[in-house]
Design a protein around this motif. Structure first.
Motif, PDB file in Angstrom:
ATOM      1  N   ALA A 432       0.826  -1.211   0.000  1.00  9.60           N
ATOM      2  CA  ALA A 432       0.000   0.000   0.000  1.00  9.60           C
ATOM      3  C   ALA A 432       0.861   1.264   0.000  1.00  9.60           C
ATOM      4  O   ALA A 432       0.564   2.233  -0.700  1.00  9.60           O
ATOM      5  CB  ALA A 432      -0.929  -0.009   1.215  1.00  9.60           C
ATOM      6  N   ASN A 436       1.050   4.179  -2.679  1.00 11.40           N
ATOM      7  CA  ASN A 436       0.386   5.358  -2.132  1.00 11.40           C
ATOM      8  C   ASN A 436      -1.134   5.204  -2.107  1.00 11.40           C
ATOM      9  O   ASN A 436      -1.888   6.073  -2.531  1.00 11.40           O
ATOM     10  CB  ASN A 436       0.774   6.617  -2.935  1.00 11.40           C
ATOM     11  N   SER A 438      -4.568   3.451   0.374  1.00 14.56           N
ATOM     12  CA  SER A 438      -4.932   3.096   1.745  1.00 14.56           C
ATOM     13  C   SER A 438      -4.858   1.586   1.950  1.00 14.56           C
ATOM     14  O   SER A 438      -5.433   0.823   1.174  1.00 14.56           O
ATOM     15  CB  SER A 438      -6.354   3.571   2.042  1.00 14.56           C
ATOM     16  N   GLU A 441      -8.373   0.204   2.220  1.00 14.22           N
ATOM     17  CA  GLU A 441      -9.051   0.061   0.936  1.00 14.22           C
ATOM     18  C   GLU A 441      -8.523  -1.165   0.187  1.00 14.22           C
ATOM     19  O   GLU A 441      -9.282  -1.906  -0.440  1.00 14.22           O
ATOM     20  CB  GLU A 441      -8.843   1.329   0.093  1.00 14.22           C
TER      21      GLU A 441
END
Length: 465
Positions: A432, A436, A438, A441
Motif C-alpha cells: 500500500a 500510495n 490506503s 481500501e
C-alpha cells in the motif's frame, strides 16, 4: 486405544484453545505460549527451577530449528538492498516496461513478476524492487495504483509466500509442527496453491475491470513522493554496462540453482543452503564492485540490515514455534522423557483420542483446518500461527488415518493468505505504501476474491485426502 492421557495432554489442549482465542481477539500470543511452555515443563518435571530453564531451552530449540530459514531471509534481504542501492533492480525489470501497454498486461505482468521474484527474494523486498519502478509504467498503461497494489499483494504475499517453494521457510515451520518431511508439505501444497492462486487473481481482476469501467478509480494516484523514491539510489555506483551485466547474471545464477535442485534432487535444508550460498556470493560481489574501497564495510552494513529484518519478522514466531514443538519430538529434547511409555507425542495422542470420541470425517477436518488457518492469520503475521496449523493438521491426520500433508498445507495456505499480507490491514502496508493507497481500501478490495478462493480451495482439498 492404549493411549494414556495425562495432565500434560490437557494442559496442551487448554493452551491451544487460549492461543486461538487470543488470536481471534487480535491480541499477542507470546505471553500465553511462554506460560504454556512453563506449565508443560512443571507438569512433567515438578521442578520449578528446571521448568524456568525449560522456557529458555525451548527458545534455543526453536531458534535452532528455524535458524536456516531466518538466515536465508536475512541474506536475501541484504542482497536486495544492494541491488536497489546500485540500481540493478531497475535494469532487471526494464524489459518488462516495454510489454506493459494495457491495464490487463500491467496487472498480469506485474503480478507474475512479483510472484517469480518473491519466490527467490521474499515478498517484502520484492515489493520494493518492483513497485517503485513499475508503478508509474502501469499507471501510464491505464491500471490504477490500487490495481498495482492488488497485483503485487495477491501474487507476492498471497501465492508466492503461501507456497514458498524455493526458500521453503513456511513449509518447514508447518512440517516441523506436523512431524512430517518438508517435501511432503511442498508436494501436497502444489494443487492447493494453484487453485487458490488462479481463482483469487482472476476474480480480483474481474472485479477490478468492472469498477474501472464504472469509473470508480482515478489513474493519477501516483504521488510525487513515490516518483522521487525511484531516484533514492546512488546512481553513480555502477555504469550502465555493469548494471546490465549483473541484471543478467543474477537471474541466471538462481535459474542454475533451480536446475541443480532438480538434477541433484535437493530439497528442504539443502535447497535453502544452495540459494543462501548463491545470495551471499552475489551480495559480496555487488558490494565490492559497487562500493569499491568501501565495499568491505558496506557488505557488513547490508548484512546487518538483513539480519534486522529477519529477526524482526521471526521475533514473534519463536515463542509460538517453541510451544508447538513441544507437541511432537521437541518435548523429549527440551523437557525430557516424561511422557507415558505408550505416548507417541502429545499431538499424536490427541489425534488418536479424538478419532475414538468424535465421528471425524475428512470434510470436517478440511473445514476445521481452513478455520484454524484463518484464525492464526488474524495477527497479521501469517507466520506466527502456522505452527498451530501444522500441529492441528497432524492431530486430524492421525484421527482420520491420513491426509496430514494436505491438511497441513491447507492450514499454511489459509494462514498466510489472510495474515501474510492480503487481508489484514497492518500486514498490507508495504504494498500500500509503495503504491500510495490506503491499506484498508486494499484489504477491502482483496476480501471477496480471497474468500472465494479459500472456499474453492477448501472444497478441492476434500477431494485430495
Amino acid at each position: 486405544m492404549g493411549i494414556e492421557f495425562t495432565a500434560l495432554h490437557w494442559i496442551y489442549v487448554v493452551f491451544i484453545v487460549l492461543i486461538i482465542g487470543f488470536m481471534v481477539k487480535r491480541r499477542d500470543t507470546t505471553l500465553i505460549c511462554i506460560v504454556g511452555i512453563f506449565m508443560l515443563a512443571i507438569g512433567a518435571t515438578g521442578d520449578f527451577t528446571s521448568s524456568i530453564s525449560g522456557v529458555f531451552n525451548s527458545f534455543i530449540y526453536a531458534i535452532t530449528e528455524l535458524l536456516s530459514t531466518i538466515l536465508i531471509i536475512s541474506i536475501i534481504v541484504a542482497m536486495s538492498r544492494v541491488m536497489m542501492t546500485s540500481g540493478i533492480n531497475e535494469v532487471m525489470v526494464a524489459p518488462f516496461t516495454k510489454i506493459i501497454k494495457t491495464p490487463a498486461l500491467a496487472y498480469w505482468t506485474i503480478g507474475l513478476l512479483m510472484m517469480l521474484i518473491s519466490w527467490f527474494f521474499w515478498p517484502s523486498p520484492a515489493v520494493a524492487l518492483l513497485g517503485a519502478v513499475l508503478l508509474p509504467v502501469a499507471i501510464r498503461a491505464g491500471l490504477p495504483a490500487l490495481g498495482v497494489a492488488m497485483a503485487m499483494n495477491l501474487f507476492g504475499h498471497g501465492i508466492a509466500l503461501s507456497s514458498d517453494f524455493v526458500i521453503q521457510g513456511a513449509p518447514k515451520l508447518t512440517a516441523d509442527a506436523a512431524g512430517i518431511p518438508v517435501g511432503d508439505v511442498v508436494s501436497a501444497s502444489i494443487p492447493l496453491v494453484i487453485t487458490m492462486g488462479v481463482v483469487t487473481t482472476i476474480v480480483a481482476y474481474i472485479f477490478l475491470r468492472r469498477d474501472m469501467k464504472r469509473g470508480t478509480f482515478l489513474l493519477n494516484t501516483v504521488s510525487e513522493e513515490n516518483e522521487d523514491s525511484t531516484q533514492a539510489m546512488e546512481e553513480n555506483l555502477l555504469s550502465i554496462g555493469q548494471k546490465r551485466f549483473f541484471a543478467v547474471l543474477i537471474p541466471i545464477a538462481f535459474i542454475l540453482d533451480v536446475m541443480a535442485m532438480a538434477v541433484f534432487k535437493l530439497q528442504g535444508g539443502d535447497a535453502t543452503a544452495l540459494i543462501g550460498g548463491t545470495s551471499v556470493f552475489i551480495l559480496l560481489l555487488l558490494s565490492i564492485v559497487a562500493h569499491k574501497s568501501e565495499g568491505l564495510e558496506k557488505t557488513t552494513s547490508y548484512l546487518i540490515q538483513g539480519f534486522q529484518f529477519g529477526f524482526k519478522v521471526f521475533g514473534p514466531v519463536i515463542p509460538i514455534a517453541a510451544f508447538f514443538y513441544l507437541g511432537d519430538v521437541g518435548f523429549i529434547q527440551i523437557i525430557g522423557d516424561h511422557l507415558p511409555a505408550t505416548s507417541h507425542g502429545i499431538v499424536n495422542d490427541l489425534g488418536v483420542g479424538l478419532a475414538a470420541v468424535v465421528p471425524l470425517t475428512k470434510e470436517i477436518a478440511v473445514v476445521t483446518l481452513t478455520v484454524v488457518g484463518a484464525i492464526t492469520g488474524l495477527d497479521g503475521s501469517g507466520f506466527s500461527g502456522i505452527s498451530l496449523a501444522g500441529s492441528v493438521g497432524s492431530l486430524f491426520g492421525n484421527a482420520i488415518g491420513g491426509g496430514t500433508a494436505t491438511l497441513t498445507a491447507l492450514g499454511q495456505i489459509t494462514a498466510i493468505w489472510i495474515g501474510g499480507g492480503t487481508l489484514i490491514p497492518w500486514a498490507l502496508i508495504p504494498a500500500a505504501a509503495i503504491c500510495n493507497v490506503s491499506p484498508f481500501e486494499l484489504a477491502r478490495r482483496n476480501l471477496i476474491p480471497v474468500v472465494i478462493g479459500l472456499v474453492v480451495t477448501t472444497i478441492v482439498a476434500m477431494f485430495l485426502i
